[in-house]
Design an enzyme around this catalytic site. Sequence first.
Site, PDB file in Angstrom:
ATOM      1  N   TYR A 133       0.842  -1.211   0.000  1.00 60.74           N
ATOM      2  CA  TYR A 133       0.000   0.000   0.000  1.00 60.74           C
ATOM      3  C   TYR A 133       0.871   1.254   0.000  1.00 60.74           C
ATOM      4  CZ  TYR A 133      -3.793   3.151   1.563  1.00 60.74           C
ATOM      5  OH  TYR A 133      -4.732   4.156   1.666  1.00 60.74           O
ATOM      6  N   SER A 177     -14.295   1.115  13.000  1.00 62.45           N
ATOM      7  CA  SER A 177     -15.308   0.087  12.716  1.00 62.45           C
ATOM      8  C   SER A 177     -15.184  -1.088  13.688  1.00 62.45           C
ATOM      9  CB  SER A 177     -15.288  -0.379  11.261  1.00 62.45           C
ATOM     10  OG  SER A 177     -14.108  -0.101  10.633  1.00 62.45           O
ATOM     11  N   ASN A 178     -13.935  -1.464  14.015  1.00 61.96           N
ATOM     12  CA  ASN A 178     -13.754  -2.552  14.988  1.00 61.96           C
ATOM     13  C   ASN A 178     -14.408  -2.217  16.326  1.00 61.96           C
ATOM     14  OD1 ASN A 178     -12.307  -4.308  13.480  1.00 61.96           O
ATOM     15  ND2 ASN A 178     -10.317  -3.883  14.425  1.00 61.96           N
TER      16      ASN A 178
HETATM   17  N1  LIG Z   1     -10.435   6.029   4.617  1.00 62.46           N
HETATM   18  C1  LIG Z   1      -9.253   6.465   4.978  1.00 62.46           C
HETATM   19  O1  LIG Z   1      -9.014   6.694   6.155  1.00 62.46           O
HETATM   20  C2  LIG Z   1      -8.175   6.724   3.941  1.00 62.46           C
HETATM   21  C3  LIG Z   1      -6.938   7.199   4.396  1.00 62.46           C
HETATM   22  C4  LIG Z   1      -5.945   7.450   3.475  1.00 62.46           C
HETATM   23  C5  LIG Z   1      -6.182   7.277   2.121  1.00 62.46           C
HETATM   24  N2  LIG Z   1      -7.393   6.819   1.698  1.00 62.46           N
HETATM   25  C6  LIG Z   1      -7.574   6.626   0.248  1.00 62.46           C
HETATM   26  O2  LIG Z   1      -8.846   7.084  -0.146  1.00 62.46           O
HETATM   27  C7  LIG Z   1      -9.346   6.244  -1.209  1.00 62.46           C
HETATM   28  C8  LIG Z   1     -10.714   5.706  -0.815  1.00 62.46           C
HETATM   29  O3  LIG Z   1     -10.582   4.921   0.369  1.00 62.46           O
HETATM   30  P1  LIG Z   1     -11.825   4.333   1.169  1.00 62.46           P
HETATM   31  O4  LIG Z   1     -11.502   4.425   2.595  1.00 62.46           O
HETATM   32  O5  LIG Z   1     -13.080   4.935   0.656  1.00 62.46           O
HETATM   33  O6  LIG Z   1     -11.723   2.801   0.759  1.00 62.46           O
HETATM   34  P2  LIG Z   1     -12.785   1.830   0.072  1.00 62.46           P
HETATM   35  O7  LIG Z   1     -12.182   0.465   0.040  1.00 62.46           O
HETATM   36  O8  LIG Z   1     -14.104   2.006   0.731  1.00 62.46           O
HETATM   37  O9  LIG Z   1     -12.892   2.439  -1.373  1.00 62.46           O
HETATM   38  C9  LIG Z   1     -11.946   2.175  -2.381  1.00 62.46           C
HETATM   39  C10 LIG Z   1     -12.716   1.804  -3.633  1.00 62.46           C
HETATM   40  O10 LIG Z   1     -11.767   1.504  -4.697  1.00 62.46           O
HETATM   41  C11 LIG Z   1     -12.326   0.423  -5.442  1.00 62.46           C
HETATM   42  N3  LIG Z   1     -11.237  -0.207  -6.206  1.00 62.46           N
HETATM   43  C12 LIG Z   1     -10.163  -0.873  -5.740  1.00 62.46           C
HETATM   44  N4  LIG Z   1      -9.389  -1.284  -6.762  1.00 62.46           N
HETATM   45  C13 LIG Z   1     -10.007  -0.878  -7.903  1.00 62.46           C
HETATM   46  C14 LIG Z   1      -9.706  -1.003  -9.287  1.00 62.46           C
HETATM   47  N5  LIG Z   1      -8.607  -1.630  -9.725  1.00 62.46           N
HETATM   48  N6  LIG Z   1     -10.563  -0.447 -10.194  1.00 62.46           N
HETATM   49  C15 LIG Z   1     -11.684   0.196  -9.784  1.00 62.46           C
HETATM   50  N7  LIG Z   1     -12.011   0.341  -8.489  1.00 62.46           N
HETATM   51  C16 LIG Z   1     -11.185  -0.189  -7.562  1.00 62.46           C
HETATM   52  C17 LIG Z   1     -12.950  -0.471  -4.388  1.00 62.46           C
HETATM   53  O11 LIG Z   1     -13.883  -1.394  -4.926  1.00 62.46           O
HETATM   54  C18 LIG Z   1     -13.586   0.555  -3.456  1.00 62.46           C
HETATM   55  O12 LIG Z   1     -14.925   0.862  -3.821  1.00 62.46           O
HETATM   56  C19 LIG Z   1      -8.299   5.136  -1.407  1.00 62.46           C
HETATM   57  O13 LIG Z   1      -7.465   5.495  -2.495  1.00 62.46           O
HETATM   58  C20 LIG Z   1      -7.522   5.159  -0.125  1.00 62.46           C
HETATM   59  O14 LIG Z   1      -6.215   4.696  -0.304  1.00 62.46           O
HETATM   60  C21 LIG Z   1      -8.383   6.521   2.579  1.00 62.46           C
END
Ligand SMILES: NC(=O)c1ccc[n+]([C@@H]2O[C@H](COP(=O)([O-])OP(=O)(O)OC[C@H]3O[C@@H](n4cnc5c(N)ncnc54)[C@H](O)[C@@H]3O)[C@@H](O)[C@H]2O)c1
Length: 301
Positions: A133, A177-178
Amino acid sequence: MGSHLCDALLAGGHTVLCADNLLTGRMANLEHLLDESRFEFVERDVCQPFDPGEVDYVFHFASPASPVDYLRHGIETLQVGSAGAINCLEIAKKYSAKFLLASTSECYGDPLEHPQKESYWGHVNPVGPRSVYDEAKRFAEAATMAYHRTYQVDTRIVRIFNTYGPRLKLDDGRVISNFMKQALRGEPLTVYGDGLQTRSFCYVSDEIAGIMALAQSDEHLPVNIGNPSEFTMLECAQLVLDVTGSQSELRFEALPQDDPKQRRPDIAKARELLEWEPKIDFRTGLQLSLEYFRGAVASSQ
Ligand SMILES: NC(=O)c1ccc[n+]([C@@H]2O[C@H](COP(=O)([O-])OP(=O)(O)OC[C@H]3O[C@@H](n4cnc5c(N)ncnc54)[C@H](O)[C@@H]3O)[C@@H](O)[C@H]2O)c1
């Protein structure tokens, strides 16, 4: 987070094409948008080149995001941060569209500088289990800057810090969530290590407001968007118990490998550049999330 971004873009009057292969996402989070005429969903892997037609803005948010998900889908995580990022940048280049990369505080690894400023280069183990990641996101940042420098693509990079709120998956393994799931089920709350490691948590509406402000700015270098209020896992557990009214106990387990000990954004840049700062404190954010978690726990039983 993508579904909340879609909500914000639609509320701003935009038309949205949402591409997701549903690897870790759920259609349930988009169901409320399916009758909206300015919204279209396509089930698509962004690692395969595709042409959505003319667009003004590309937001690359696709990636497994929770440790449970990216440890289970390590190769897919590397692919979506590399091939996926390049494909999305190619779309932006083709249509002279703006581009925003959802990057992460994980770029800082287990940080030696605290709190983390955007100028800190990070302390990442490149071969540890989490590297799929961390390094994918670091590659995606490098690719974004290369497309900006080489092709003048109008890019932005947001480094997102832990974000929580309604629509989180119950089993995503992240602490909110946990704890919410365990507290609402009356099960012990799992605390890793001694529980003194810290995190800062940003409520999703604050995070999206910061991202929308960045999207409209002219800044090309990374910007931290997160909530700088820092909590130990023990404090976090106590707040969850207060908000849920649960009598659950704490259960201590070994710390996972390379788990960062401290994480807190320095948001001076976002404050100055975007005039943005989070508005929702942790307790309020948990209260705002409670109804969603109650429903999710009820339907999981
Ligand atoms: N939630 C957090 O705290 C957090 C923190 C840092 C970064 N991020 C970044 O924000 C973004 C969204 O995260 P989230 O928490 O909503 O996660 P999430 O898993 O809910 O959403 C990510 C989405 O990407 C989709 N996905 C994965 N691989 C794919 C592909 N190859 N093609 C098309 N879709 C694909 C998944 O199906 C999912 O719907 C991510 O890039 C994540 O790295 C989130």
